[in-house]
Write a protein that holds these residues in place. Structure first.
Motif: not given
Length: 100
Positions: A75-93
């Protein structure tokens, strides 16, 4: 030959899997529906022609008997979240990755 109406978030590969039991029939599906192409999102407002013989009938039977319709498009929301909120900064141990 019949027609089906795509569901929300279905792409051409999902339709091929649902109707013919394999994505190997996607080119037959595109040949029968020349208004679509491989990379374009399909619309829920445009019917698709189907009706060729299933490639893997057991898979078609599985989806049909359970009224399942695969829908793997983002969905557009999922694409936005993948583009904006991904990578090591947003990972949770212990949630996104586990340290041993």
């Amino acid at each position: 030959m019949g027609t089906i109406k795509p569901q929300q978030n279905q792409n051409i590969f999902d339709i091929s899997l649902q109707e013919y039991g394999s994505i190997e029939k996607v080119f037959d599906l595109l040949e029968d529906n020349d208004q679509f192409d491989l990379t374009e999102d399909i619309s829920v407002y445009k019917d698709l022609k189907t009706g060729r013989e299933a490639f893997k009938k057991d898979i078609v039977e599985y989806y049909s008997s359970r009224n399942l319709k695969p829908a793997t498009a983002l969905t557009e929301e999922e694409e936005y979240l993948l583009d904006k909120f991904s990578g090591i900064d947003y990972m949770i141990i212990e949630d996104d990755f586990i340290i041993y």
